[in-house]
Design an enzyme around this catalytic site. Structure first.
Site, PDB file in Angstrom:
ATOM      1  N   ASP A  46       0.868  -1.183   0.000  1.00 31.57           N
ATOM      2  CA  ASP A  46       0.000   0.000   0.000  1.00 31.57           C
ATOM      3  C   ASP A  46       0.907   1.236   0.000  1.00 31.57           C
ATOM      4  O   ASP A  46       1.865   1.328   0.771  1.00 31.57           O
ATOM      5  CB  ASP A  46      -0.908  -0.008   1.235  1.00 31.57           C
ATOM      6  CG  ASP A  46      -2.043   1.004   1.129  1.00 31.57           C
ATOM      7  OD1 ASP A  46      -3.203   0.588   1.155  1.00 31.57           O
ATOM      8  OD2 ASP A  46      -1.746   2.222   1.024  1.00 31.57           O
ATOM      9  N   ILE A  47       0.586   2.191  -0.858  1.00 32.62           N
ATOM     10  CA  ILE A  47       1.422   3.375  -1.041  1.00 32.62           C
ATOM     11  C   ILE A  47       1.303   4.363   0.128  1.00 32.62           C
ATOM     12  O   ILE A  47       2.184   5.204   0.339  1.00 32.62           O
ATOM     13  CB  ILE A  47       1.069   4.048  -2.408  1.00 32.62           C
ATOM     14  CG1 ILE A  47       2.226   4.847  -2.953  1.00 32.62           C
ATOM     15  CG2 ILE A  47      -0.196   4.851  -2.331  1.00 32.62           C
ATOM     16  CD1 ILE A  47       3.371   4.023  -3.445  1.00 32.62           C
ATOM     17  N   HIS A  81      -6.709  -5.763   2.585  1.00 30.31           N
ATOM     18  CA  HIS A  81      -5.586  -5.143   3.279  1.00 30.31           C
ATOM     19  C   HIS A  81      -5.004  -6.159   4.257  1.00 30.31           C
ATOM     20  O   HIS A  81      -5.742  -6.690   5.095  1.00 30.31           O
ATOM     21  CB  HIS A  81      -6.051  -3.939   4.119  1.00 30.31           C
ATOM     22  CG  HIS A  81      -6.577  -2.775   3.345  1.00 30.31           C
ATOM     23  ND1 HIS A  81      -5.816  -1.645   3.104  1.00 30.31           N
ATOM     24  CD2 HIS A  81      -7.785  -2.528   2.775  1.00 30.31           C
ATOM     25  CE1 HIS A  81      -6.546  -0.763   2.431  1.00 30.31           C
ATOM     26  NE2 HIS A  81      -7.745  -1.264   2.222  1.00 30.31           N
ATOM     27  N   HIS A 113     -10.016  -5.558  -2.992  1.00 23.88           N
ATOM     28  CA  HIS A 113      -8.687  -5.747  -2.419  1.00 23.88           C
ATOM     29  C   HIS A 113      -8.782  -6.048  -0.926  1.00 23.88           C
ATOM     30  O   HIS A 113      -9.677  -5.565  -0.247  1.00 23.88           O
ATOM     31  CB  HIS A 113      -7.775  -4.529  -2.653  1.00 23.88           C
ATOM     32  CG  HIS A 113      -8.357  -3.229  -2.189  1.00 23.88           C
ATOM     33  ND1 HIS A 113      -9.336  -2.558  -2.897  1.00 23.88           N
ATOM     34  CD2 HIS A 113      -8.117  -2.462  -1.099  1.00 23.88           C
ATOM     35  CE1 HIS A 113      -9.661  -1.449  -2.259  1.00 23.88           C
ATOM     36  NE2 HIS A 113      -8.941  -1.364  -1.154  1.00 23.88           N
TER      37      HIS A 113
HETATM   38  P1  AMP Z   1      -9.880   1.512   0.317  1.00 23.64           P
HETATM   39  O1  AMP Z   1     -10.454   1.521  -1.097  1.00 23.64           O
HETATM   40  O2  AMP Z   1     -10.622   2.399   1.238  1.00 23.64           O
HETATM   41  O3  AMP Z   1      -9.747   0.097   0.843  1.00 23.64           O
HETATM   42  O4  AMP Z   1      -8.422   2.123   0.238  1.00 23.64           O
HETATM   43  C1  AMP Z   1      -7.596   1.969  -0.892  1.00 23.64           C
HETATM   44  C2  AMP Z   1      -6.164   1.777  -0.473  1.00 23.64           C
HETATM   45  O5  AMP Z   1      -5.379   1.717  -1.652  1.00 23.64           O
HETATM   46  C3  AMP Z   1      -5.589   2.878   0.413  1.00 23.64           C
HETATM   47  O6  AMP Z   1      -5.002   2.302   1.571  1.00 23.64           O
HETATM   48  C4  AMP Z   1      -4.543   3.536  -0.502  1.00 23.64           C
HETATM   49  O7  AMP Z   1      -3.400   3.998   0.216  1.00 23.64           O
HETATM   50  C5  AMP Z   1      -4.191   2.419  -1.445  1.00 23.64           C
HETATM   51  N1  AMP Z   1      -3.713   2.866  -2.766  1.00 23.64           N
HETATM   52  C6  AMP Z   1      -4.309   3.774  -3.582  1.00 23.64           C
HETATM   53  N2  AMP Z   1      -3.596   3.930  -4.712  1.00 23.64           N
HETATM   54  C7  AMP Z   1      -2.528   3.089  -4.618  1.00 23.64           C
HETATM   55  C8  AMP Z   1      -1.423   2.785  -5.467  1.00 23.64           C
HETATM   56  N3  AMP Z   1      -1.260   3.363  -6.665  1.00 23.64           N
HETATM   57  N4  AMP Z   1      -0.502   1.882  -5.036  1.00 23.64           N
HETATM   58  C9  AMP Z   1      -0.650   1.283  -3.828  1.00 23.64           C
HETATM   59  N5  AMP Z   1      -1.678   1.524  -2.993  1.00 23.64           N
HETATM   60  C10 AMP Z   1      -2.605   2.415  -3.374  1.00 23.64           C
END
Ligand code: AMP
Length: 128
Positions: free
Chosen positions: A28-29, A94, A92
Site C-alpha cells: 500500500d502506497i 488489506h 482488495h
Molecule cells: P480503500 O479503497 O478504502 O480500501 O483504500 C484503498 C487503499 O489503496 C488505500 O489504503 C490507498 O493507500 C491504497 N492505494 C491507492 N492507490 C494506490 C497505489 N497506486 N498503489 C498502492 N496503494 C494504493
C-alpha cells in the site's frame, strides 16, 4: 479502469510482493504500518461480496499465503486483515502487520522512501 487494473497491466508501477495468474499483491502506497500490503484479483470487480464463492475462497487462499510471507518478514504481534474499498472500487484485501489497535484503524500513516519500499517488497517476496 481502476488504478489497480493500471498496476496489473503495468501502466503504473507498484512495489510488488507476489503474483500468480489470478492475483497480485503489492505494498500500500500510504501504509498504516510497515508491511501494509494489498491483495487484488486481476479481474476487476467492485465489491468483495459480489465475487463468486469460489473466487472469494481463492482470494482468501492467496491472501493466506501472502500473510504468511509478511509474518515471516516483519516482527509483529499478528497480521490483521481488513476489506474496505471506499477509495478504490476494485476488490482488495488489506493485510497489515499489527502491534497495536492503531495499526488497523486507517488514521495513523507511516512514510517510507522509494528505496525502503523496494527493499521491503523484495524481502516479503523472498519469503513468499
Ligand atoms: P480503500 O479503497 O478504502 O480500501 O483504500 C484503498 C487503499 O489503496 C488505500 O489504503 C490507498 O493507500 C491504497 N492505494 C491507492 N492507490 C494506490 C497505489 N497506486 N498503489 C498502492 N496503494 C494504493
Amino acid at each position: 479502469m481502476s488504478i489497480f487494473t493500471k498496476i496489473i497491466t503495468g501502466e503504473i508501477p507498484s512495489y510488488k510482493v507476489a503474483e500468480n495468474a489470478d492475483f497480485i499483491a503489492f505494498l500500500d502506497i500510504n501504509p498504516n504500518a510497515k508491511g501494509h500490503t494489498l491483495v487484488v484479483p486481476k479481474k476487476e470487480e467492485n465489491k468483495i461480496f459480489d465475487l463468486s464463492k469460489e473466487a472469494y475462497a481463492s482470494l482468501m487462499g492467496f491472501s493466506y499465503q501472502v500473510a504468511k510471507a509478511i509474518e515471516k518478514t516483519l516482527p509483529c504481534k499478528r497480521v490483521g486483515m481488513s476489506v474496505i474499498g471506499l477509495e478504490v472500487p476494485h476488490v482488495h484485501v488489506h493485510l497489515i502487520p499489527l502491534n497495536a489497535m492503531a495499526d488497523i484503524q486507517f488514521m495513523q500513516k507511516v512514510t517510507f522512501s522509494k528505496e525502503e519500499f523496494v527493499d521491503l517488497a523484495e524481502a516479503i517476496s523472498k519469503n513468499f
